[in-house]
Design an enzyme around this catalytic site. Structure first.
Site, PDB file in Angstrom:
ATOM      1  N   GLY A  10       0.787  -1.225   0.000  1.00 32.69           N
ATOM      2  CA  GLY A  10       0.000   0.000   0.000  1.00 32.69           C
ATOM      3  C   GLY A  10       0.818   1.273   0.000  1.00 32.69           C
ATOM      4  N   SER A  11       2.067   1.187   0.405  1.00 26.60           N
ATOM      5  CA  SER A  11       2.932   2.361   0.524  1.00 26.60           C
ATOM      6  C   SER A  11       3.320   2.921  -0.840  1.00 26.60           C
ATOM      7  CB  SER A  11       4.199   1.955   1.300  1.00 26.60           C
ATOM      8  OG  SER A  11       5.298   2.742   0.941  1.00 26.60           O
ATOM      9  N   ALA A  12       3.115   4.230  -1.031  1.00 31.83           N
ATOM     10  CA  ALA A  12       3.459   4.859  -2.313  1.00 31.83           C
ATOM     11  C   ALA A  12       4.948   4.717  -2.640  1.00 31.83           C
ATOM     12  CB  ALA A  12       3.032   6.328  -2.324  1.00 31.83           C
ATOM     13  N   CYS A  14       6.974   2.380  -1.764  1.00 25.89           N
ATOM     14  CA  CYS A  14       7.201   0.968  -2.121  1.00 25.89           C
ATOM     15  C   CYS A  14       6.668   0.680  -3.521  1.00 25.89           C
ATOM     16  CB  CYS A  14       6.535   0.045  -1.106  1.00 25.89           C
ATOM     17  SG  CYS A  14       7.277   0.090   0.545  1.00 25.89           S
ATOM     18  N   ARG A  15       5.495   1.234  -3.831  1.00 24.72           N
ATOM     19  CA  ARG A  15       4.915   1.033  -5.164  1.00 24.72           C
ATOM     20  C   ARG A  15       5.821   1.606  -6.254  1.00 24.72           C
ATOM     21  NH1 ARG A  15       0.366   4.230  -4.973  1.00 24.72           N
ATOM     22  NH2 ARG A  15       0.047   4.449  -2.735  1.00 24.72           N
TER      23      ARG A  15
END
Length: 211
Positions: A10-12, A14-15
């Protein structure tokens, strides 16, 4: 050699790394870190990253955190071309500026406004919302007369910025007042390698906005 990637979908940030890895054709050994359970504070993780943040990457002897540093490393080490992170100093300077803008302004203001509401059940702060609007307006100006955030081709700047803007969109922020951002956002959705990974992560992130 296996590249371990400690993350939350969910982390931007990380994405953004997941999309970058896809773009350069690198496979990551995904390791979920449950922040709510405090897994980032376990001694074995602190040994890798004493700052106990995600994303964190381990490639051989290199332990690296800060998503934009990881993204640049992946392109410089594994990219077949330099298109995502140009070697030309002038072009690279603009990409860097946009990435720092994402970290210090666009993403930071999103986190400042929404995270106290999500994680501490704090009331919304209207002043912080205005700062978010200002940040998106800055991006709207940067995009004036060009296809992507740092010129006419997709770069790491777009990958990190679209991870953030898609979070704004998910949270219900109205992008319609920013026509350049809307147009660029649609273009990024269509042209960013691994954008499906961003969408899968957004689906995870959405649960925080479902109350």
């Amino acid at each position: 050699m296996t590249i371990d990637f400690y993350y939350l979908p969910g982390s931007a940030p990380c994405r953004a790394v997941l999309m970058t890895a896809k773009a350069v054709g690198v496979e990551l050994n995904l390791k979920l870190v449950n922040l709510m359970a405090g897994e980032q504070l376990k001694p074995e993780f602190l040994k890798i990253n004493p700052q106990h943040t995600i994303p964190t990457m381990v490639d051989g002897d290199l332990n690296l955190w800060e998503s934009r540093a990881i993204m640049a490393y992946l392109v410089e080490k594994y990219g077949k071309t330099d298109s995502l992170y140009p070697k030309d100093p002038t072009k690279r300077a603009v990409v860097n500026q946009r990435m720092y803008f994402d970290m210090g302004t666009l993403y930071d203001r999103f986190a400042t406004y929404y995270y106290p509401q999500i994680f501490a059940k704090a009331p919304a702060n209207p002043e912080n919302f205005k700062k978010m609007e200002e940040a998106v307006e800055f991006l709207n100006i940067f995009l004036d007369g060009q296809t992507y955030s740092a010129g006419e081709s997709l770069t790491l700047a777009d990958i990190t910025l679209v991870a953030t803007i898609s979070s704004y969109d998910l949270a219900g922020f109205d992008l319609s007042k920013y026509p350049n951002v809307e147009k660029w956002y649609a273009k990024c959705k269509a042209t960013t390698p691994g954008y499906d990974l961003n969408e899968a992560g957004l689906a995870e992130f959405k649960k925080f906005f479902s109350h």
